[in-house]
Design an enzyme around this catalytic site. Structure first.
Site, short mmCIF file in Angstrom:
data_model
loop_
_atom_site.label_atom_id
_atom_site.label_comp_id
_atom_site.label_asym_id
_atom_site.label_seq_id
_atom_site.Cartn_x
_atom_site.Cartn_y
_atom_site.Cartn_z
N MET A 29 20.20 36.43 -49.41
CA MET A 29 21.15 36.65 -50.66
C MET A 29 21.98 37.99 -50.32
SD MET A 29 19.61 34.81 -53.73
CE MET A 29 18.46 35.90 -53.96
N ASP A 30 22.68 38.30 -49.67
CA ASP A 30 23.26 39.67 -49.78
C ASP A 30 24.22 39.74 -50.83
OD1 ASP A 30 22.74 40.91 -46.60
OD2 ASP A 30 23.72 38.75 -46.26
N ARG A 31 24.22 40.83 -51.53
CA ARG A 31 24.87 41.27 -52.72
C ARG A 31 24.55 40.55 -53.70
NH1 ARG A 31 29.33 44.39 -51.34
NH2 ARG A 31 28.92 45.44 -49.40
N THR A 187 24.84 35.14 -45.89
CA THR A 187 26.13 35.26 -46.51
C THR A 187 26.60 36.70 -45.76
OG1 THR A 187 25.24 36.26 -48.61
CG2 THR A 187 25.88 33.92 -48.09
N TRP A 213 27.56 36.71 -51.37
CA TRP A 213 26.58 35.82 -51.91
C TRP A 213 27.45 35.28 -53.34
CZ3 TRP A 213 23.52 32.00 -51.33
CH2 TRP A 213 22.79 31.39 -52.33
#
Length: 240
Positions: A29-31, A187, A213
């Site tokens: 989960m980027d960001r 993502t 994300w």
């Protein structure tokens, strides 16, 4: 884990086939901070309705400990608050929560919440949500090796008995019936696995999305699942 209900199968998005649905989906989960702050854990519900049985999310890496303390404190406090606020909803929706990773550096207040959440939801069967906190793939393999080495030292097993099955039993994903993700989603356009589930991803299908994300919602999940169902998984074998 519970199989598809008739209603869930009927309500699957057009084009998705229930017999080809992955059992275990993992997500980097980027960001994820802004998403969690604004939306809680609600997107997990979409996967539950699609018949996914296990969802593993990479919330906080061991590599993240080098970040500024103020940022670390914010992320861990956010995670603690999210667990507290979503516990009732997750329990009501029959979701089991499991936390994996090195807990030695986590705040006592967070550890208390983790223990409570795992205990309250341990008998739930609709979806298992595994959250990796203070986790890395290298850490997981290392702690498995240490566990096996201790068993050899204690005389429980011989060196010759060490095999893949034994290692897999010592990995942190031994908390689930389906320890190997069928599909990994990442993502924000990053094209790497970033030290996540290194052993477990050996034959996992990978899906990379450009969206951050917070913007990767139900439509993004459907696109990833469509892509997964169009692939032929051979697990190292030849195409027949």
């Amino acid at each position: 884990m519970a199989p598809f209900t008739a209603a869930e199968e009927e309500n699957l998005p057009e084009g998705l086939q229930p017999e080809l649905m992955p059992k275990h989906v993992a997500v980097i989960m980027d960001r994820n901070g802004r998403w969690a702050k604004n939306k809680g854990l609600q997107p997990w519900d979409a996967l539950r309705q699609m018949g996914i049985q296990v969802l593993t999310v990479f919330a906080f890496s061991t590599d993240n400990w080098i970040r500024p303390k103020i940022e670390i404190d914010f992320l861990l406090n956010l995670f603690e608050r999210t667990l507290k606020s979503e516990l009732e909803t997750l329990a009501k929706n029959n979701v089991r929560i499991s936390i994996i990773g090195d807990s030695s550096k986590l705040p006592k207040s967070l550890l208390k919440v983790i223990n409570e959440v795992e205990e309250v939801t341990k008998n739930n069967t609709r979806l298992q949500l595994i959250v990796a906190v203070g986790y890395s793939g290298k850490y997981d393999v290392l702690q498995a090796c240490r566990g096996i080495a201790q068993r050899v030292k204690d005389g429980e097993i011989e060196v010759e008995e060490i095999d893949e099955r034994l290692i897999e039993q010592e990995l942190e994903t031994n908390c689930t019936e389906f320890p190997y993700p069928d599909l990994l989603i990442r993502t924000s356009g990053e094209l790497r696995v970033s030290n996540f589930l290194l052993w477990q991803l050996a034959y996992t299908e990978l899906f990379f999305a450009q969206e951050l994300w917070p913007d990767f919602g139900r439509s993004g999940f459907i696109e990833a699942l469509m892509s997964f169902q169009q692939r032929q998984r051979r697990f190292g074998g030849r195409k027949s």
